[in-house]
Enzyme design. Structure first.
Site, short mmCIF file in Angstrom:
data_model
loop_
_atom_site.label_atom_id
_atom_site.label_comp_id
_atom_site.label_asym_id
_atom_site.label_seq_id
_atom_site.Cartn_x
_atom_site.Cartn_y
_atom_site.Cartn_z
N ALA A 104 0.82 -1.22 0.00
CA ALA A 104 0.00 0.00 0.00
C ALA A 104 0.85 1.27 0.00
O ALA A 104 0.44 2.29 -0.57
CB ALA A 104 -0.93 -0.02 1.21
N LEU A 105 2.03 1.20 0.61
CA LEU A 105 2.87 2.40 0.63
C LEU A 105 3.32 2.82 -0.75
O LEU A 105 3.69 3.97 -0.96
CB LEU A 105 4.08 2.19 1.55
CG LEU A 105 3.83 2.27 3.05
CD1 LEU A 105 5.14 2.08 3.81
CD2 LEU A 105 3.18 3.60 3.44
N VAL A 111 -5.00 -4.20 0.98
CA VAL A 111 -5.44 -4.68 2.29
C VAL A 111 -4.29 -4.52 3.27
O VAL A 111 -3.19 -5.05 3.02
CB VAL A 111 -5.87 -6.15 2.24
CG1 VAL A 111 -6.33 -6.63 3.62
CG2 VAL A 111 -6.97 -6.37 1.21
N VAL A 112 -4.55 -3.81 4.35
CA VAL A 112 -3.55 -3.64 5.41
C VAL A 112 -4.14 -4.23 6.67
O VAL A 112 -5.17 -3.75 7.17
CB VAL A 112 -3.22 -2.15 5.61
CG1 VAL A 112 -2.07 -1.99 6.60
CG2 VAL A 112 -2.84 -1.49 4.28
N ILE A 113 -3.53 -5.31 7.16
CA ILE A 113 -4.04 -6.00 8.35
C ILE A 113 -3.05 -5.78 9.49
O ILE A 113 -1.84 -6.01 9.33
CB ILE A 113 -4.23 -7.51 8.09
CG1 ILE A 113 -5.24 -7.72 6.96
CG2 ILE A 113 -4.68 -8.22 9.37
CD1 ILE A 113 -5.47 -9.18 6.60
N GLU A 166 1.96 -6.89 14.69
CA GLU A 166 2.39 -6.72 16.08
C GLU A 166 2.99 -5.35 16.36
O GLU A 166 3.19 -4.97 17.53
CB GLU A 166 3.45 -7.79 16.41
CG GLU A 166 2.94 -9.22 16.32
CD GLU A 166 4.08 -10.22 16.47
OE1 GLU A 166 3.80 -11.42 16.59
OE2 GLU A 166 5.26 -9.78 16.47
N HIS A 215 3.96 -0.57 12.54
CA HIS A 215 4.01 -0.47 11.09
C HIS A 215 2.61 -0.36 10.47
O HIS A 215 2.42 0.27 9.43
CB HIS A 215 4.74 -1.68 10.50
CG HIS A 215 5.23 -1.43 9.11
ND1 HIS A 215 5.09 -2.34 8.11
CD2 HIS A 215 5.85 -0.37 8.55
CE1 HIS A 215 5.58 -1.85 6.98
NE2 HIS A 215 6.06 -0.66 7.23
N ASN A 245 -10.29 5.45 -2.88
CA ASN A 245 -9.42 4.70 -1.98
C ASN A 245 -10.10 3.41 -1.51
O ASN A 245 -10.99 3.45 -0.68
CB ASN A 245 -9.04 5.56 -0.77
CG ASN A 245 -7.99 4.88 0.10
OD1 ASN A 245 -7.78 3.66 -0.01
ND2 ASN A 245 -7.35 5.64 0.96
N ARG A 294 -15.47 -6.92 3.89
CA ARG A 294 -15.36 -5.65 3.16
C ARG A 294 -14.87 -5.83 1.73
O ARG A 294 -15.19 -5.05 0.86
CB ARG A 294 -14.45 -4.72 3.96
CG ARG A 294 -15.13 -4.17 5.20
CD ARG A 294 -14.19 -3.81 6.33
NE ARG A 294 -14.96 -3.35 7.50
CZ ARG A 294 -15.53 -4.19 8.36
NH1 ARG A 294 -15.43 -5.52 8.20
NH2 ARG A 294 -16.25 -3.73 9.39
#
Ligand SMILES: Nc1c(NC[C@H](O)[C@H](O)[C@H](O)CO)[nH]c(=O)[nH]c1=O
Ligand SMILES: CC(=O)[C@@H](O)COP(=O)(O)O
Length: 140
Positions: free
Chosen positions: A42-43, A66-68, A71, A74, A98, A112
């Site tokens: 995504a970056l 998709v950003v999950i 830990e 980040h 977006n 989603r």
């Protein structure tokens, strides 16, 4: 008919496939063409759009990813900075929707990404179309 570039961060193949299906369906339903460009994460999406836009090949863009949360901190960087980069480009008048999911877990992502459920890919495509229509209205 307009031409859109779907810029996808292919981090989770099965989720991206659903998001892309939703985006393509929405674009085609509105009579527009779609191409896909894949970037690592995504970056890289805002930078890819910044490189593609000046070519004049595309009328609008749909960001898919998709950003999950993991830990570390980040997640905040990837989620926040990809959104910030896209918003900055949008404020420059580029029609971008977006469709980058920023979620806690895969279950939230599946709901989603699924076009039959929350269809965030289709939603992002419709947002890009709406911005392009506004540009046409205001540019005369
Ligand atoms: N963890 C996720 C990432 N991380 C990778 C970054 O987006 C970027 O590619 C890397 O930091 C190199 O610049 N990307 C996603 O799209 N989704 C994630 O869950
Ligand atoms: C969103 C992310 O960057 C995340 O997937 C990375 O996981 P971690 O924070 O455990 O390194």
């Amino acid at each position: 008919m307009a031409k859109f570039l779907i810029v996808e961060a292919r981090f989770y193949d099965h989720l991206n496939d659903m998001l892309n299906e939703g985006a393509r369906t929405a674009l085609q339903a509105a009579g527009h063409e779609a191409e896909i460009l894949t970037v690592p994460g995504a970056l890289e999406i805002p930078g890819a759009i910044a490189l593609a836009e000046p070519t004049g090949l595309y009328d609008g863009f749909v960001a898919i990813g998709v950003v999950i949360r993991g830990e570390t901190y980040h997640f905040e960087i990837v989620a926040g900075e990809s959104a910030r980069g896209i918003m900055a480009l949008t404020m420059d008048g580029i029609a971008i929707g977006n469709g980058i999911l920023t979620v806690e877990n895969e279950e939230q992502a599946l709901v989603r990404a699924d076009p039959a459920q929350k269809d965030k890919g289709g939603e992002a495509a419709k947002a890009a179309i709406a911005l392009l229509n506004l540009r046409s209205r205001f540019d005369g």
